[in-house]
Design a protein around this motif. Structure first.
Motif, PDB file in Angstrom:
ATOM      1  N   LYS A   6      -5.533   7.728   1.456  1.00  0.00           N
ATOM      2  CA  LYS A   6      -7.318   7.493   1.437  1.00  0.00           C
ATOM      3  C   LYS A   6      -7.966   6.656   2.108  1.00  0.00           C
ATOM      4  N   ILE A   7      -7.452   5.893   2.947  1.00  0.00           N
ATOM      5  CA  ILE A   7      -8.210   5.042   3.923  1.00  0.00           C
ATOM      6  C   ILE A   7      -8.522   5.746   4.885  1.00  0.00           C
ATOM      7  N   ILE A  30       0.884  -1.132  -0.097  1.00  0.00           N
ATOM      8  CA  ILE A  30       0.130  -0.251   0.368  1.00  0.00           C
ATOM      9  C   ILE A  30       0.721   1.391  -0.066  1.00  0.00           C
ATOM     10  N   SER A  31       0.470   1.956  -0.938  1.00  0.00           N
ATOM     11  CA  SER A  31       1.417   3.126  -0.614  1.00  0.00           C
ATOM     12  C   SER A  31       1.092   4.208  -0.058  1.00  0.00           C
ATOM     13  N   GLY A  35      -3.444  -2.568   4.101  1.00  0.00           N
ATOM     14  CA  GLY A  35      -4.385  -1.861   3.530  1.00  0.00           C
ATOM     15  C   GLY A  35      -5.049  -1.932   5.119  1.00  0.00           C
ATOM     16  N   GLU A  37      -0.227   7.885  -0.576  1.00  0.00           N
ATOM     17  CA  GLU A  37      -0.764   7.909  -0.986  1.00  0.00           C
ATOM     18  C   GLU A  37      -2.166   6.977  -0.634  1.00  0.00           C
ATOM     19  N   GLU A  38      -1.916   6.356  -0.658  1.00  0.00           N
ATOM     20  CA  GLU A  38      -3.432   4.915  -1.163  1.00  0.00           C
ATOM     21  C   GLU A  38      -3.553   4.676   1.149  1.00  0.00           C
TER      22      GLU A  38
END
Length: 189
Positions: free
Chosen positions: A135-136, A128-129, A180, A131-132
């Protein structure tokens, strides 16, 4: 004056006998370098929140974990713990080298072994980046990201995200960098 001289002689005898007994102990143990050899017995500390159904997943013995850890990082094992963290069953092995302390992790189910802050392991498990992860976090709690970073915590990579809501409440969230999944949400009072 005689009392001071007598006290000095007594102190010299005490200090001398302490030094002599330390030298004798080193010679008995076969150690002439002044460094005490470590006992080969290192007890395993077991995390008390490992459930009974998780125990059946342990495939790597403590002795095998020690061998794998020393193959990854030569030195002296100081501590070994069996931990259940975020769905992973790991041996955390603390190894002392001449220069520093290094944590080595051994997966108790697969035997995979890596050192703390190992870039190859990080590249392999971080899916998972950043940025991801942000968002999460924002999908879970609407607000503003104050700070977000990737951190290694007991052999696992976790994004630590600090947020502030529109009502100025502060929230800290841990997100698995592998799956994530939100691992922890902590609201500051």
């Amino acid at each position: 004056m005689k009392k001071i001289a007598a006290a000095a002689v007594v102190m010299a005898v005490i200090v001398g006998s302490i030094g002599f007994s330390a030298q004798a102990e080193n010679k008995v143990q076969g150690n002439s370098g002044g460094v005490q050899p470590q006992s080969s017995t290192v007890y395993v500390e077991i995390d008390d929140d490992i459930r009974a159904d998780v125990w059946k997943n342990v495939k790597i013995s403590t002795e095998e974990a020690k061998k794998r850890a020393l193959a990854a990082q030569p030195g002296t094992i100081r501590e070994i713990e069996l931990e259940w963290e975020h769905g992973l069953l790991l041996y955390k092995v603390e190894i002392k080298t001449l220069a520093k302390k290094v944590d080595v992790y051994v997966d108790a189910t697969t035997g995979e072994t890596w050192r703390e802050n190992d870039p190859q392991h990080r590249q392999k498990v971080v899916k998972i980046s950043l940025e991801e992860a942000k968002k999460i976090a924002l999908n879970k709690v609407p607000g503003t990201i104050v700070k977000a970073k990737l951190d290694e915590d007991d052999g696992q990579y976790i994004y630590e995200v600090e947020m502030r809501t529109s009502q100025w409440a502060e929230v800290e969230m841990d997100i698995s960098a592998t799956t994530g999944a939100i691992l922890d949400v902590d609201w500051d009072d």
